[in-house]
Design an enzyme around this catalytic site. Structure first.
Site, mmCIF file in Angstrom:
data_model
loop_
_atom_site.group_PDB
_atom_site.id
_atom_site.type_symbol
_atom_site.label_atom_id
_atom_site.label_comp_id
_atom_site.label_asym_id
_atom_site.label_seq_id
_atom_site.Cartn_x
_atom_site.Cartn_y
_atom_site.Cartn_z
ATOM 1 C CG HIS A 78 47.163 39.807 44.823
ATOM 2 N ND1 HIS A 78 46.677 40.766 43.974
ATOM 3 C CD2 HIS A 78 47.396 40.453 45.995
ATOM 4 C CE1 HIS A 78 46.603 41.922 44.596
ATOM 5 N NE2 HIS A 78 47.049 41.778 45.830
ATOM 6 C CG ASP A 80 43.456 39.103 42.072
ATOM 7 O OD1 ASP A 80 44.521 38.817 42.651
ATOM 8 O OD2 ASP A 80 42.377 39.218 42.673
ATOM 9 C CG ASP A 110 46.913 45.798 46.066
ATOM 10 O OD1 ASP A 110 47.532 44.737 46.176
ATOM 11 O OD2 ASP A 110 45.756 45.959 46.490
ATOM 12 C CD GLU A 142 44.723 40.060 48.223
ATOM 13 O OE1 GLU A 142 44.865 40.332 49.428
ATOM 14 O OE2 GLU A 142 44.317 40.905 47.394
ATOM 15 C CD GLU A 143 43.028 43.305 45.532
ATOM 16 O OE1 GLU A 143 42.323 43.437 46.545
ATOM 17 O OE2 GLU A 143 44.122 43.889 45.375
HETATM 18 ZN ZN LIG Z 1 46.916 43.319 47.209
#
Ligand SMILES: [Zn+2]
Length: 390
Positions: A78, A80, A110, A142-143
């Site tokens: 991802h 974001d 991340d 995703e977050e």
């Molecule tokens: Zn992640």
């Protein structure tokens, strides 16, 4: 093992610095970073396809390196990141900062570190005579509940090639993760009737109704603890109420209460059955509420649903990633990824990526440079495999 270009790690750091410089907090558009990645891929002759959201403000990017008429292995990430609001950073979160053996910046761990490693390998992947294609699947949002990847997955097998395997590069310290829990969230709106608190029987007290429903959730929570899987920490499905709001004044029967609750489901737990128990309790409470106020209601809505993930133990992607990672043990984690969504769409998946999840979402987020190096080695072996295997 393929000898890596000494510049590969430097390229990766440069790419990561660029990726971190885009503020891709989930509330923002991710189009600037997608433009950058798309242009970069095009430089190496790799065409990509966008899968925009309804607003046109965000997009996923899917690309294939190698033969277009075969299914291959997808590298999923991802773009974001979580907000830095309220966090106390020692450095600018959007300027990648090298200190000692670490690189600091929002998303360094991340999961822009993985994105940078994949991008750094693109020139090599593109030069190789791949027999099995390598797909790149970069998503958004995703977050905020793994929502952005879903439209891309929906187009796989149609407008996009459906990969037969997916490696999700969320931070696992380059361990192979074959199971994770699934967060499912609900909101409960209770409508009653206000009254002067001295005349309580004329009203429907929604805080009292919420208490009854929450008591049922507590009973469910106890039952969920009975089913244990020691691979997980904690080793059972957790359930908790996370938010609550009700009432307006100390002398008014509270006519509206809202609460939110979630489970972190282990594979095999049944969110529908859990929801069903709460609904049954709500149905049992409603007649007495409606006797006083016919408009009284309890509305239960599921607001987020990421399935738990359990890889197929016989799957090609599991044995392949263990081999390429030089490991013989798999792990289960409690955080969620899009692996379950790919898996449920028929693309068998594992999670394996650089960085430690402990550093994700924190102030002063960092990644060990050595983790990037390990990931580059792993991706190089993915390239070797894709070149040598039909
Ligand atoms: Zn992640």
């Amino acid at each position: 093992m393929t000898a890596r270009s000494p510049d590969l790690l430097d390229d990766t750091k440069d790419l990561l610095a660029k990726l971190v410089s885009f503020d891709t907090t989930s509330r923002n558009s991710n189009l600037p970073i997608i433009d950058f990645i798309e242009d970069y891929l095009a430089t190496y002759g790799v065409a990509s396809t966008r899968v925009p959201d309804e607003t046109g403000e965000k997009s996923s990017l899917f690309a294939t390196i190698g033969p277009e008429n075969a299914t291959g292995i997808a590298l999923s990430a991802h773009t974001d990141v979580v907000p830095v609001d309220g966090q106390d950073w020692d450095t600018d979160p959007f300027t990648l900062t090298e200190k000692g053996s670490r690189l600091y910046g929002r998303g360094a761990c991340d999961m822009k570190g993985f994105v940078a490693c994949v991008m750094a390998h693109v020139p090599q992947f593109a030069q190789r005579q791949l027999k099995t294609p390598i797909h790149i699947a970069f998503s958004y949002d995703e977050e905020v509940g793994c929502t952005g990847v879903r439209p891309m997955i929906a187009q796989m097998g149609d407008r996009l090639i459906k990969p037969r395997m997916v490696i999700v590069g969320e931070p696992t310290s380059m361990m192979v993760v074959d199971a994770h829990k699934g967060p499912v969230r609900w909101s409960v709106d209770i409508a009653g009737r206000p009254a002067h608190s001295s005349m309580a029987p004329l009203g429907v007290n929604t805080i009292a109704v919420a208490a009854e429903l929450i008591a049922e959730l507590s009973r469910i929570e106890i039952d969920l603890k009975e089913v244990r899987d020691e691979r997980f920490d904690p080793p059972y499905t957790t359930l908790q109420v996370t938010e609550i709001k009700g009432g307006n004044a100390s002398n008014i029967v509270p006519a509206a209460t809202w609460f939110g609750w979630e489970i972190r489901a282990m594979p095999g737990a049944d969110p529908d059955a859990i929801e069903g128990r709460l609904r049954a309790r709500a149905q049992a409470l409603l007649p007495a509420m409606r006797e006083v106020a016919p408009e009284a209601d309890i509305v239960i809505r599921r607001t987020n649903d990421v399935p738990a993930f359990a890889a197929d133990p016989e799957s090609e992607v599991l044995s392949l990633s263990l081999k390429l990672a030089g490991q013989n043990e798999t792990f289960a984690v409690s955080y969620a990824t899009e692996a379950s969504l790919f898996q449920n769409a028929g693309a068998s998946s594992v999670v394996c990526g650089p960085g430690d999840i402990a550093q994700a979402h924190t102030a002063n987020e960092w990644i060990e440079i050595d983790e990037l190096d390990k990931c580059l080695g792993f991706l190089g072996r993915v390239g070797d495999w894709a070149e040598g295997n039909a």
